[in-house]
Design a protein around this motif. Structure first.
Motif, PDB file in Angstrom:
ATOM      1  N   THR A   1      -4.684   1.350  -2.822  1.00  0.00           N
ATOM      2  CA  THR A   1      -4.845   0.934  -1.428  1.00  0.00           C
ATOM      3  C   THR A   1      -6.231   0.354  -1.141  1.00  0.00           C
ATOM      4  N   PRO A   2      -7.327   0.987  -1.584  1.00  0.00           N
ATOM      5  CA  PRO A   2      -8.644   0.369  -1.312  1.00  0.00           C
ATOM      6  C   PRO A   2      -8.794  -1.006  -1.957  1.00  0.00           C
ATOM      7  N   LEU A   3      -8.163  -1.226  -3.098  1.00  0.00           N
ATOM      8  CA  LEU A   3      -8.231  -2.539  -3.740  1.00  0.00           C
ATOM      9  C   LEU A   3      -7.491  -3.594  -2.921  1.00  0.00           C
ATOM     10  N   VAL A   4      -6.321  -3.229  -2.393  1.00  0.00           N
ATOM     11  CA  VAL A   4      -5.559  -4.161  -1.558  1.00  0.00           C
ATOM     12  C   VAL A   4      -6.344  -4.476  -0.288  1.00  0.00           C
ATOM     13  N   LEU A   5      -6.855  -3.446   0.370  1.00  0.00           N
ATOM     14  CA  LEU A   5      -7.643  -3.665   1.589  1.00  0.00           C
ATOM     15  C   LEU A   5      -8.903  -4.467   1.280  1.00  0.00           C
ATOM     16  N   GLY A   6      -9.520  -4.189   0.140  1.00  0.00           N
ATOM     17  CA  GLY A   6     -10.701  -4.948  -0.281  1.00  0.00           C
ATOM     18  C   GLY A   6     -10.373  -6.415  -0.504  1.00  0.00           C
ATOM     19  N   GLY A   7      -9.210  -6.694  -1.060  1.00  0.00           N
ATOM     20  CA  GLY A   7      -8.782  -8.079  -1.264  1.00  0.00           C
ATOM     21  C   GLY A   7      -8.653  -8.830   0.045  1.00  0.00           C
TER      22      GLY A   7
ATOM     23  N   ALA B   1      -1.865   5.640  -4.252  1.00  0.00           N
ATOM     24  CA  ALA B   1      -2.908   5.642  -3.215  1.00  0.00           C
ATOM     25  C   ALA B   1      -4.232   5.068  -3.722  1.00  0.00           C
ATOM     26  N   ARG B   2      -4.513   5.198  -4.996  1.00  0.00           N
ATOM     27  CA  ARG B   2      -5.788   4.688  -5.517  1.00  0.00           C
ATOM     28  C   ARG B   2      -5.846   3.153  -5.489  1.00  0.00           C
TER      29      ARG B   2
ATOM     30  N   CYS C   1       0.832  -1.211   0.000  1.00  0.00           N
ATOM     31  CA  CYS C   1       0.000   0.000   0.000  1.00  0.00           C
ATOM     32  C   CYS C   1       0.861   1.253   0.000  1.00  0.00           C
ATOM     33  N   VAL C   2       2.053   1.154   0.584  1.00  0.00           N
ATOM     34  CA  VAL C   2       2.971   2.291   0.603  1.00  0.00           C
ATOM     35  C   VAL C   2       3.664   2.437  -0.752  1.00  0.00           C
TER      36      VAL C   2
END
Length: 154
Positions: free
Chosen positions: A122-128, A119-120, A114-115
């Motif tokens: 990051t929500p996809l990674v968290l969603g995964g 930044a766009r 995510c770092v």
């Protein structure tokens, strides 16, 4: 030592990472200029492989230990395909500690990703990570809810 390495590989199940990594790379190629930098390739491969996909396998293994003890494991060329990794149900000392450590490691990989990514993403990674959790763990436990399980797995 070799048995320990085998257990780590069986818990992480890297052969299940390939579809996720391949589809993400195909999407990047389609959306981009037809090529990927090595840094982009490695970042995607690390986030999806030892990150989200391994996390999903570990969470699924941990949530299904009681079911896996009763069922039979299906394998292909000696690699566990369904019925759990076989590591947690084999009664190995420390297997649960290993799985929890690896789960923490996969979360750390996602945080680092995510770092490194825009930044766009990051929500996809968290969603995964959320979808992996929702597939296996109550109260949602999508794997027991028919079409919802199929959608979450996809």
């Amino acid at each position: 030592m070799l048995a320990y390495v085998r257990d780590v590989i069986f818990v992480l199940r890297p052969w299940f990472w390939l579809p996720g990594i391949a589809s993400a790379l195909a999407g990047c190629l389609w959306a981009g200029e037809g090529y990927l930098s090595l840094a982009t390739f490695m970042t995607i491969a690390i986030i999806l492989g030892p990150g989200i996909c391994a996390f999903a396998e570990i969470v699924n293994d941990l949530s299904d230990v009681s079911l896996d003890r009763r069922g039979t494991q299906k394998s292909f060329f000696g690699l566990p395909m369904s019925g759990g990794s076989g590591v947690l149900t084999a009664g190995h000392r420390g297997a649960l500690i290993l799985a929890r450590f690896l789960m923490g490691l996969t979360l750390a990989v996602g945080a680092i990703g995510c770092v490194l990514l825009p930044a766009r993403i990051t929500p996809l990674v968290l969603g995964g990570y959320f979808l992996a959790w929702a597939y296996s763990v109550p109260p949602i436990r999508g794997k027991t809810r028919g079409l919802l399980g199929v959608l979450l797995q996809g």
